[in-house]
Structure formats: structure tokens, C-alpha cells
Design a protein around this motif. Structure first.
Motif, PDB file in Angstrom:
ATOM      1  N   UNK A  82     -14.195 -20.011  -1.283  1.00  0.00           N
ATOM      2  CA  UNK A  82     -13.903 -18.679  -1.820  1.00  0.00           C
ATOM      3  C   UNK A  82     -14.377 -18.559  -3.262  1.00  0.00           C
ATOM      4  N   UNK A  83     -14.230 -19.613  -4.055  1.00  0.00           N
ATOM      5  CA  UNK A  83     -14.704 -19.581  -5.444  1.00  0.00           C
ATOM      6  C   UNK A  83     -16.218 -19.433  -5.486  1.00  0.00           C
ATOM      7  N   UNK A  84     -16.919 -20.154  -4.598  1.00  0.00           N
ATOM      8  CA  UNK A  84     -18.376 -20.066  -4.552  1.00  0.00           C
ATOM      9  C   UNK A  84     -18.813 -18.654  -4.171  1.00  0.00           C
ATOM     10  N   UNK A  85     -18.148 -18.077  -3.144  1.00  0.00           N
ATOM     11  CA  UNK A  85     -18.486 -16.705  -2.726  1.00  0.00           C
ATOM     12  C   UNK A  85     -18.214 -15.718  -3.861  1.00  0.00           C
ATOM     13  N   UNK A  86     -17.106 -15.912  -4.559  1.00  0.00           N
ATOM     14  CA  UNK A  86     -16.749 -15.015  -5.662  1.00  0.00           C
ATOM     15  C   UNK A  86     -17.800 -15.073  -6.777  1.00  0.00           C
ATOM     16  N   UNK A  87     -18.207 -16.294  -7.142  1.00  0.00           N
ATOM     17  CA  UNK A  87     -19.216 -16.450  -8.200  1.00  0.00           C
ATOM     18  C   UNK A  87     -20.540 -15.819  -7.776  1.00  0.00           C
ATOM     19  N   UNK A  88     -20.928 -16.030  -6.510  1.00  0.00           N
ATOM     20  CA  UNK A  88     -22.176 -15.427  -6.025  1.00  0.00           C
ATOM     21  C   UNK A  88     -22.097 -13.905  -6.031  1.00  0.00           C
ATOM     22  N   UNK A 126      -1.156 -24.602   5.756  1.00  0.00           N
ATOM     23  CA  UNK A 126      -1.552 -25.284   4.534  1.00  0.00           C
ATOM     24  C   UNK A 126      -3.026 -25.003   4.266  1.00  0.00           C
ATOM     25  N   UNK A 127      -3.319 -24.379   3.135  1.00  0.00           N
ATOM     26  CA  UNK A 127      -4.699 -24.020   2.802  1.00  0.00           C
ATOM     27  C   UNK A 127      -5.453 -25.270   2.379  1.00  0.00           C
ATOM     28  N   UNK A 168      -7.632  -9.908  -1.743  1.00  0.00           N
ATOM     29  CA  UNK A 168      -7.873 -10.883  -0.667  1.00  0.00           C
ATOM     30  C   UNK A 168      -7.008 -12.117  -0.859  1.00  0.00           C
ATOM     31  N   UNK A 169      -6.859 -12.574  -2.114  1.00  0.00           N
ATOM     32  CA  UNK A 169      -6.021 -13.749  -2.384  1.00  0.00           C
ATOM     33  C   UNK A 169      -4.566 -13.479  -2.030  1.00  0.00           C
ATOM     34  N   UNK A 170      -4.083 -12.274  -2.388  1.00  0.00           N
ATOM     35  CA  UNK A 170      -2.711 -11.911  -2.051  1.00  0.00           C
ATOM     36  C   UNK A 170      -2.523 -11.839  -0.553  1.00  0.00           C
ATOM     37  N   UNK A 171      -3.497 -11.219   0.154  1.00  0.00           N
ATOM     38  CA  UNK A 171      -3.415 -11.091   1.604  1.00  0.00           C
ATOM     39  C   UNK A 171      -3.414 -12.463   2.283  1.00  0.00           C
TER      40      UNK A 171
END
Length: 739
Positions: free
Chosen positions: A403-409, A394-395, A442-445
Motif C-alpha cells: 500500500x505504501x508503494x502504491x501510495x508513493x506511485x 492480522x494484516x 481506504x486505511x480506515x475502511x
């Protein structure tokens, strides 16, 4: 010109032919096009509970004989998915005022603000359809509220709840029905009822039931219902020879006798006013008609000196199958009780179980905890535990945020810094798409790593066997997890480890499992938006052997999501010899019991009153258990894992976030014996039939054991899904009478 006239003539003839054809169809169909849906009534006098089955009365007009019609009810389930309820069994109806017909169907709603659509069909053809918004329907009670059903005259239950159970008043709803025609004809219609009250001072609603209605009520009671049964001045009529109500009494009728002393009832009610002075004046020639019984079984909670035997039991609790009857040998709805100041206290005590009275205020004043987990009922914790699947991670929401923060950065400051450093601003046409594509991969993996690539099933069976009535009841929970969006056509195959000698009714009700509470997906959620535009259907039918069955077709499960299902099933069978139990002078069990099952049991213990008798090893089919030499242990201590360490009592606090499925089920099975809410901090009101604590007080011993063989199997398109089951548990509770 001639051509235009011919065309016009042909058009007129075509219209006339179509009109005549429709007229012929209308006549052939019995003028079904005139059918109108006038209204719907849900529950008992408009009282029902979300997440529980309830009767639905559909009033229609424009048809003389609706026996060949079929009713479909469309609403949403506990996950907000649209569900259509169909029943292919014989439709029951009766005529009401102005030539209208009232059709009976059953429904289980999953939201407090759920709408309802009613369809009337003949075969597969829809004859009438009408939608009802939530505001047009009675508001359902919450799933964990107590529902008291009064069949006939009141015995003062409203005043008892208002004055004596003040801390519970907002958790109790009372519905009164005075006409037998308004009662269900299948036991599931009573599923939301916690306690039924029947007073027989006049010809009662219970007596007015026809055979099918009484069988439904009796089945509900035997499968875990609770009945307050008041039999006073009409005891000879109600419990006389050949009466179908005699089995609900805790003994054999002797007579109806006038009782002039009532100190036992006054003590039971802790009354400050004598019954013979009810209303403030002493009653001349005071006498209360009371039903006198012999060979009384169960727990006598109040008695009087008198009667033919010298002792007259007036309030008796006794087991009725897997349910319970509280028998009152008087009529609390008649004078002098109706004006007695002690009646509210007396009725309040009758409505409570013995365990609940022991710590009622502690339970009700307990602050509501664990709202951050979305439930305050023990079934909510049980459902959360069954939603943990092997190989499925369970994520946590914090992962998503990170992950959203890393993506935005990455697409913002980091991309800007790199382009500025190398002075290659035009590279952004390459770096930005690469960053987006990389995070998509990465999301799919991560989804594949955490969700797996197959269906997972967790499966729990609890089978109760009442040897006295040869009655078997099963409750099964099945949680399905799907890594991809797909639909299921599901049935349940029942195969308990019992002798295959079925002798009576054989019912199965397979449906969705609700989550009590206000959390995400909870039954108290006010959201009504459906998760899927295409819903599914739950169909009830009788198979070729006359057994009642149910199936779900087209049930959708979203990608990386789970679906909680549950079933209640019952049957009557012929059991072999089960032994004989008695009580020795010290109040401990003696004699022997025999395992009537055809499966081996492990982790066994026998429970009786406040004692637990642990058994070593396994108990095979037909094996005998003798009690000589067995040392009992305190049951509450065992359930709460309490022990003495260096002269100090140390208990194990209940972990409300635990996912230990067998441990949670143990408390569900004997919730009140473990201390109830005082111990767990959670209620047990959504599926209270699971708790057999009261049976331990009413002269019953219970053998509890675990089997390696499942009692049911999930079928998908007729094929067993056993190979997809990661974890399964099967527990048996065998209820033996103790002489």
C-alpha cells in the motif's frame, strides 16, 4: 508606615502558624517525613528471573513500627507498559542492623533492563519515594533459564552443573540462601525456582522456617515445584513423630542405620572410584549413615543391600501433590561424599528428570530454530495461537509495504503523468489532496474490515486435581483484543466443576502473561520505553472470606491490539469416592476410577507410565471407569501421532507455526513424555509446572478430559464478559494414586 508594619506583623504571624501546623502534623504522623528508602534486594541473593514473580526486600530507616505502612513497586510489564504492584494484605517486616527495617513485597518484571520505583505509603499519602535505574539493580536471568535454589549447605551442585551438565551450564543459575529470614512468605515468591535443594546434615534453613514460611514453601512444592531432600544422619530428628517434614519423605521412618556397602550409588553415578576410597585412600571403618524407610512409594532409582528389610532405598522420586520430591537417604554434603570423584555425576543425575536423562544431549545440542517467529519456547507458540481471534484479520506486513508503494506511485509518477498528459499542472492542487484523502479513507475502511468493531476474548482453562491431597490447581489464559484504545478493570471469577466443599487455602494470582524470547514484545527485549504514559495497577488483597485475590485496574490496550493475561489459582476441597487403581502382573492398570467432578468430560484418556488408555463416549459426574477389556496404546506414539504404515514407522513432525490450541496444550501437558525438545524443537522452561510427565513415572495415573463449561470467567468492572468470548477450552487432569 503603620500599614507596612501591620502587613509585616501579619506575615510573620502567618509564617509562624504554618510552621506550628506542620510541626503538629509531623508529630501526629509519627515523624514519617524522616523515612528514607535505603536499598532494595530482589530475588534470592540477587538472583531472579524476568517474567517471573520474585520477593523484594525494601530496607528503610526513620520509622519504628512500619506495620501500618504500605509498599508500592513500579516497573514495566511484558508489553513495556508501566505497572504498579500493590498488596493490601498484612505487611511483613523485620528489624535489621542500625535500626533499619526490611519490608517484604513481591514483583514481576517484564524487561531485563526494567527500572524500579519504590514508594512507602501510609493510607494514600506517599511518605517516601525512590527510583532505581536498571544499572543499580541486579540483572535478572532470562525467563527460560533454570534456577536452582540451595537452602543451606551445598551438595556439590555447582560442580555438577559445570562438569557434568556442560551443555546446559549457561542455562542454569544457582542461588544459595542460608538465613530463613530472607525467604518468601507467599508461594508466589518461589515461582521462578525450578528446583530447591535442602540438606539436613545440620539444622537446615527449611527447619528454621516459621509456620507461614513453611506453608508458602509447601504450597509452592505441591503446586508443581521440585525438591531435592537430603536426609541422612539426622533422619530421626527430621522425620520423627509429629514432624512437619514427614510428608516429604516417600515412606515411614524406621531408623538411621550405618551402611557399609554403597555399590548402588556408585553404579547410579557411573563412578570410576569407590566411595570407600574417596580422596585416594581407603577409609578405615567405612560407614555412611542412611535413613531407612518402610512402605516406600514412588520410583526407587538407587538402593543398597542391607538395612532391616534387606533392601535400603537410597534415591527415591515420588509425587508431592502436583510437584515432585527426590529423596536422598544420605548426606551428600558430608564426608566421604564431599571428596568423592563420583559426586558431580550423582548430583547431576539427581537434578535431571528421568525423561530428560533419556535424551539430554539431543535436546541441548538441538540448534535453535524459529528465531524469525520471536520465540524458542513452547509457551511462545501457545501465546501466538491464542492471539488469533475470530473475525480479526492480522494484516501482514507485506500488505502495508504494498500500500505504501502504491501510495508513493500515485502521488508521484502517476500524478505527474496524468497532469502532463492533460497539460493541467494546476490540477495538482486538487489531485494531491484527493489522493491523500482517498488513501486515508481506504486505511480506515481496511482497519474496520480487518479489526472488527467489538472486543474479542480467547479463553483457556487447565484444571489439575490431585485426589490424594484433595488439591486443585488451575491455570487460566485470557487473551483480549480491542478494536479501539481503552482501559480495563479486570478480575477473575473462579468456578470449577468441583464439589463446593472448600476446606483449606484458596488463592488466586491474576496477572499479565509474558512472551519468552528475543522477538518483538519478548521478555528478553532490552527496550524500556513505556508504551503508555499512564500505567495500570495490580492489587493483591484478601476478601471478606479470607481468600487471596488480585485485580488489575486501569489496564490499557492500544487500538487494534491484544493483551495476554494469565492466572494461577488453587484450593483444597473434600472430594467424594474416587475409586481404587492397581497394577496387574503384566504392569497394566486394573481396578476402577470415579469421576469426582460435577461436570461431564469428553475426549477422555487415562495415562499411566508409557501407556494411554483411550475412553469412548463421555464420563459424567460420578461415573465409573473400569479397565477390564481396555487396550492400551503407546503414549509417545499417541502424543507424536506416530503410526505404522506398510511395516514402516511414520511420525507426524511438530509444526512450530501451528495455531491449533488444544494440540499445543496437549504437548505442554506431557512435554517430556512426547520426547521434549527432540520432538518439538522448542524448550518448555517458562511455565514448566504444566508438564506432568514425571507423575506418570512415579505411580500416578492421570485422567485427561475436556469440559464444555469454563472453569473461570473474566470480569470487567464486576460484570462477566462471557458474551465476548469467541473461543474457550477447558481441560481437566485428575491425578489418581496407583497401589
Amino acid at each position: 508606615m503603620m500599614q507596612n508594619q501591620r502587613a509585616l506583623r501579619f506575615l510573620i504571624l502567618a509564617i509562624a502558624a504554618i510552621t506550628m501546623l506542620r510541626a503538629v502534623e509531623t508529630v501526629a504522623a509519627g515523624d514519617d517525613s524522616r523515612i528514607q528508602i535505603e536499598s532494595v534486594d530482589i530475588g534470592f541473593a540477587g538472583t531472579y528471573k524476568v517474567g517471573h514473580w520474585a520477593p523484594v526486600w525494601v530496607t528503610i530507616s526513620g520509622v519504628a513500627e512500619p506495620a501500618d505502612l504500605r509498599v508500592e513497586l513500579v516497573t514495566v510489564d511484558g508489553d513495556g507498559v508501566q505497572i504498579t504492584y500493590r498488596d493490601d494484605r498484612e505487611l511483613w517486616w523485620y528489624s535489621s542492623a542500625q535500626g533499619q527495617r526490611r519490608l517484604l513485597q513481591y514483583i514481576k518484571t517484564g524487561r531485563t533492563t526494567a527500572p524500579l520505583t519504590v514508594r512507602i505509603l501510609s493510607g494514600d499519602r506517599v511518605l517516601a519515594e525512590r527510583g532505581f535505574a536498571a544499572r543499580e539493580l541486579p540483572t535478572p536471568r532470562l525467563s527460560t533459564q533454570q534456577l536452582i535454589l540451595v537452602l543451606g549447605p551445598s551438595i556439590g551442585e555447582n560442580e555438577a552443573v559445570r562438569r557434568r551438565l556442560r551443555d546446559q551450564a549457561d542455562q542454569v543459575s544457582i542461588a544459595q540462601v542460608e538465613q530463613a529470614t530472607e525467604l518468601p512468605r507467599r508461594w508466589q515468591g518461589y515461582a521462578a525456582v525450578n528446583i530447591a535443594i535442602v540438606a539436613t546434615s545440620q539444622v537446615s534453613v527449611l527447619e528454621a522456617m516459621d509456620g507461614e514460611q513453611f506453608q508458602a514453601f509447601q504450597q509452592w512444592l505441591a503446586l508443581g515445584g521440585r525438591l531435592v531432600f537430603c536426609v541422612g544422619q539426622r533422619g530421626d530428628e527430621v522425620l520423627g513423630p509429629g514432624s512437619r517434614f514427614a510428608a516429604m519423605a516417600p515412606g515411614t521412618l524406621i531408623e538411621v542405620s550405618p551402611q557399609r556397602t554403597t555399590s548402588g550409588l556408585e553404579d547410579f553415578a557411573s563412578a570410576t572410584e569407590r566411595l570407600d576410597t574417596a580422596g585416594g585412600q581407603r577409609i578405615r571403618r567405612f560407614a555412611v549413615p542412611m535413613t531407612v524407610l518402610s512402605d516406600v512409594r514412588g520410583v526407587v532409582e538407587s538402593s543398597e543391600i542391607g538395612g532391616p528389610t534387606g533392601q535400603l532405598p537410597t534415591i527415591v522420586r515420588h509425587a508431592y501433590g502436583l510437584g515432585q520430591v527426590t529423596f536422598l537417604a544420605f548426606d551428600p554434603d558430608l564426608p566421604p561424599f564431599d571428596r568423592w570423584q563420583g559426586r558431580p555425576s550423582l548430583v547431576a543425575r539427581v537434578l535431571q528428570s528421568g525423561y530428560a536423562r533419556r535424551g539430554q544431549m539431543d535436546e541441548e545440542l538441538e540448534s535453535r530454530q524459529l528465531t524469525h517467529l520471536g520465540y524458542d519456547d513452547l509457551i511462545g507458540q501457545f501465546r501466538a495461537a491464542l492471539d488469533q481471534f475470530v473475525g480479526v484479520v492480522r494484516v501482514d506486513f507485506s500488505w502495508v509495504v504494498s500500500l505504501i508503494v502504491i501510495y508513493v506511485l500515485l502521488i508521484g509518477p502517476v500524478d505527474y503523468y496524468m497532469l502532463k498528459r492533460f497539460q493541467r499542472w494546476h490540477w495538482t492542487w486538487l489531485t494531491f489532496p484527493l489522493a491523500v484523502l482517498g488513501f486515508a479513507l481506504l486505511a480506515v475502511l481496511l482497519s474496520r474490515m480487518t479489526s472488527g468493531d467489538r472486543i474479542h476474548i480467547n479463553h483457556m482453562d487447565l484444571v489439575d486435581v490431585d485426589v490424594q491431597r484433595s488439591l486443585i490447581q488451575g491455570t487460566s489464559w485470557l487473551h483480549l483484543y480491542s478494536p479501539s484504545s481503552q482501559t480495563f478493570n479486570s478480575q477473575l471469577d473462579v468456578h470449577p466443576g468441583l464439589p463446593q466443599r472448600t476446606k483449606g487455602s484458596n488463592d488466586q494470582l491474576f496477572t499479565w502473561q509474558g512472551l519468552p524470547g528475543d522477538g518483538l514484545g519478548g521478555l528478553n527485549t532490552r527496550a524500556t520505553e513505556a508504551l503508555f504514559t499512564q500505567g495500570y495497577a495490580l492489587r493483591q488483597f484478601s476478601d471478606d472470606q479470607g481468600r487471596h485475590r488480585s485485580e488489575m485496574t486501569g489496564m490499557p490496550i492500544q487500538i487494534s491490539s491484544s493483551k495476554a493475561l494469565m492466572a494461577r489459582w488453587s484450593m483444597e476441597t473434600e472430594l467424594p469416592d474416587t475409586g481404587a487403581l492397581a497394577v496387574d502382573p503384566n504392569g497394566l492398570l486394573s481396578g476402577r476410577l470415579i469421576n469426582p467432578l460435577e461436570v461431564e468430560l469428553s475426549d477422555c484418556q487415562v495415562l499411566y507410565r508409557n501407556w494411554s488408555y483411550p475412553l469412548t463416549g463421555t464420563i459424567g459426574p460420578g461415573a465409573t471407569v473400569a479397565f477390564e477389556g481396555l487396550r492400551p496404546r503407546n503414549l509417545e506414539w499417541r502424543l507424536t501421532r506416530r503410526q505404522v504404515v506398510e511395516t514402516r514407522e511414520i511420525g507426524t513432525p511438530w509444526d512450530q507455526s501451528s495455531w491449533d490450541v488444544p494440540r499445543i496444550l496437549e504437548i505442554l501437558m506431557f512435554y517430556q513424555a512426547a520426547g521434549g525438545r527432540r520432538y518439538t524443537g522448542l524448550t518448555h522452561r517458562y511455565q514448566p509446572h504444566l508438564d506432568l510427565s514425571e507423575h506418570l513415572r512415579t505411580g500416578q495415573a492421570i485422567l485427561v478430559g475436556r469440559s464444555a463449561q469454563p472453569a473461570t470467567s473474566l470480569l470487567r468492572d464486576g460484570q462477566s464478559q462471557a458474551e465476548l468470548t469467541d473461543r474457550h477450552w477447558t481441560f481437566y487432569r485428575i491425578v489418581y494414586p496407583v497401589e
